[in-house]
Design an enzyme around this catalytic site. Structure first.
Site, short mmCIF file in Angstrom:
data_model
loop_
_atom_site.label_atom_id
_atom_site.label_comp_id
_atom_site.label_asym_id
_atom_site.label_seq_id
_atom_site.Cartn_x
_atom_site.Cartn_y
_atom_site.Cartn_z
N GLU A 109 0.83 -1.22 0.00
CA GLU A 109 0.00 0.00 0.00
C GLU A 109 0.86 1.26 0.00
O GLU A 109 0.73 2.13 0.87
CB GLU A 109 -0.94 0.00 1.21
CG GLU A 109 -2.00 -1.08 1.14
CD GLU A 109 -3.05 -0.98 2.26
OE1 GLU A 109 -2.75 -0.41 3.31
OE2 GLU A 109 -4.16 -1.49 2.06
N GLU A 118 -5.65 -8.13 -1.05
CA GLU A 118 -6.30 -7.90 0.25
C GLU A 118 -7.74 -7.52 0.01
O GLU A 118 -8.04 -6.70 -0.86
CB GLU A 118 -5.65 -6.76 1.04
CG GLU A 118 -4.35 -7.11 1.69
CD GLU A 118 -3.85 -6.01 2.61
OE1 GLU A 118 -4.67 -5.35 3.28
OE2 GLU A 118 -2.62 -5.83 2.66
C1 BG6 Z 1 -4.42 -2.84 4.88
C2 BG6 Z 1 -3.06 -3.28 5.31
O1 BG6 Z 1 -4.50 -1.46 4.98
O2 BG6 Z 1 -5.53 -3.23 5.56
C3 BG6 Z 1 -3.04 -4.38 6.34
O3 BG6 Z 1 -2.23 -3.63 4.23
C4 BG6 Z 1 -4.18 -4.17 7.30
O4 BG6 Z 1 -1.78 -4.42 6.94
C5 BG6 Z 1 -5.48 -4.27 6.53
O5 BG6 Z 1 -4.18 -5.02 8.40
C6 BG6 Z 1 -6.71 -4.15 7.39
O6 BG6 Z 1 -6.63 -2.99 8.16
P1 BG6 Z 1 -6.86 -3.02 9.72
O7 BG6 Z 1 -6.57 -1.67 10.16
O8 BG6 Z 1 -8.27 -3.44 9.90
O9 BG6 Z 1 -5.91 -4.03 10.26
#
Ligand code: BG6
Length: 471
Positions: A172, A369
């Protein structure tokens, strides 16, 4: 219409990041990383940005959930076995830089840092850099980080290129626009994080990333080295051209700028305008002609991206409710529901994202993701019925199928946090994404035992049917 024609070799899997699940933060010679000093709490980025923050670990005042993670460092065999039981074709994880180079600027790697032996998709740097690079060098705004990252990337690429075909250079990378702490190591007390500093840090990361592409291809031209973007499909609140223009500009600044450089190999046409809007000029940055040539000659092979939610831009009216989001907050979209953390759930926005990215770049896309952060509560029999998660993932997979129907070249899908892990934005354990439940609470209490959720068997069926059985 539902379209579920996934290619035969589609990469179904799951995704994690070292700092959020490994734990063992000081074992086998690992150095401290920036993630190790981030306290738990929604205000973790504010705390580290106080001008007098001194990077020490104060356990009397704060909790540091990354220190223990979910103890994956000691339990990885059990965890990988569960992934393989689900039928994973691939597994995206990151290599902890501070495990291989404890301080980041050493010449020789820490020999006991190498542990994995699986078929992976590797993020070279995922929200984790040796703390020493932050405190001594001021993070990514310092050009010396290019040589340190290059050495790290060369070390891991050389070690693993025979086993690992898919790589990503920075997780990201564009998220620094909102929060430059985790990805760039920029905070108030090491020189600040104004926009010019963030763009300088980005430039240095682009150059470092291009080195990784160059080194990877020299080792094996078939290696696939990608970028990784946080993508939030962005809508105007209404048809007002003023809002439409603001949406276009937000897309340029947030969703596209980093990808434009990393995929096309050159700074986009709107660079000067974007920088002027932020109070500086491109020539204020420290860069060389050789670096620009390196960027041009070594663009990435594919675009990895995360997608959780969409965003709304509105400039004229100011009376709409605000919502949270993945490092981006904004205006509430009246057509969408949100997660318990206020992230607006928008499966169709994913189909739009695919089309926008593919039209722009014409390179393969990999959604690395996606998922629903939710509180899971085991019932009286200890079962976790996460039908809400199944519903979220099902709707997004349907839109992936639709995007393939639209002509998009989609490589694979690795839902986030395939096993529960520490949240990046808040350090909570209670914000869970996994198919596998980990018995650990926000206070660090629990057996750390792993349990299959309802979604485990569901995802197993999805993979076995190559996405046709979403039942
Ligand atoms: C993304 C990241 O922004 O979202 C991850 O690459 C992160 O590292 C994921 O864990 C989910 O976000 P959060 O804040 O719910 O853990």
């Amino acid at each position: 219409m539902t379209y579920l024609n996934f290619p035969k070799n589609f990469l179904w899997g799951g995704a994690t990041a070292a700092n959020q699940l490994e734990g063992a933060y000081q074992e086998d010679g690992k150095g401290l990383s920036i993630a190790d000093v981030l306290p738990q709490g929604k205000d973790r980025f504010t705390i580290v940005n106080q001008p007098d923050f001194n990077w020490t670990i104060d356990k009397s005042k704060y909790r540091y959930p990354n220190h223990q993670g979910i103890d994956h460092y000691h339990r990885f065999k059990e965890d990988i076995k569960l992934f393989s039981e689900m039928g994973f074709k691939c597994y995206r994880f990151s290599i902890a830089w501070s495990r291989i180079f404890p301080e980041g600027d050493e010449k020789t790697p820490n020999a006991s840092g190498f542990k994995y032996d699986i078929e992976p998709v590797v993020t070279i740097s995922h929200y984790e850099m040796p703390l020493h690079l932050v405190t001594k060098y001021g993070g990514w705004k310092n050009k010396r980080l290019i040589e340190f990252y290059k050495h790290f990337a060369e070390t891991v690429l050389t070690r693993y290129f025979k086993q690992v075909k898919y790589w990503m250079t920075f997780n990201e990378i564009n998220s620094a626009w909102a929060f430059p702490v985790m990805s760039q190591g920029l905070v108030a007390n090491n020189g600040g994080n104004d926009k010019q500093t963030i763009f300088q840090a980005w430039h240095n990361q682009f150059v470092a990333s291009a080195w990784a592409v160059k080194i990877g291809h020299a080792l094996d031209p078939k290696l696939q080295v990608g970028c990784m973007l946080l993508y939030a499909t962005t809508y105007s609140y209404d048809a007002n051209p003023v809002d439409q223009l603001a949406t276009l500009q937000q897309n340029q600044a947030f969703n596209f700028f980093c990808g434009d450089v990393q995929v096309r190999g050159e700074y986009p046409a709107y660079t000067d305008a974007l920088m002027a809007d932020n109070g500086f000029k491109f020539t204020d940055l420290d860069f060389s002609a050789e670096e620009l040539t390196l960027l041009k000659n070594h663009p990435v092979d594919y675009i990895g991206f995360s997608y959780y939610m969409s965003a709304v831009v509105e400039t004229v009216e100011k009376e709409h409710a605000e919502v949270g989001g993945n490092l981006l907050s904004g205006i509430k979209n009246p057509f969408l529901k949100a997660s318990e953390w206020g992230w607006q759930i928008d499966p169709i926005g994913l189909r739009i994202a695919f089309n926008q990215l593919y039209e722009r770049y014409r390179k393969p896309l990999f959604i690395v993701e996606n998922g629903l952060g939710a509180v899971d509560k085991p019932d009286a029999d200890g079962k976790i019925k996460d039908d809400y998660r199944i519903d979220y993932l099902k709707q997004h997979i349907e839109q992936m199928g639709a995007a393939i129907h639209d002509g998009v070249d989609l490589m694979g899908y690795t839902p986030w946090g395939c096993i529960d892990l520490v949240s990046a934005s808040s350090g909570q354990m209670s914000k869970r994404y996994g198919f596998i439940y980990v018995d650990l609470d926000d206070a660090g209490q629990g057996s750390l035992n792993r349990y299959k959720k309802q979604s485990f068997n569901w995802y197993q069926r999805v993979i076995a049917s190559n996405g046709t059985d979403l039942g």
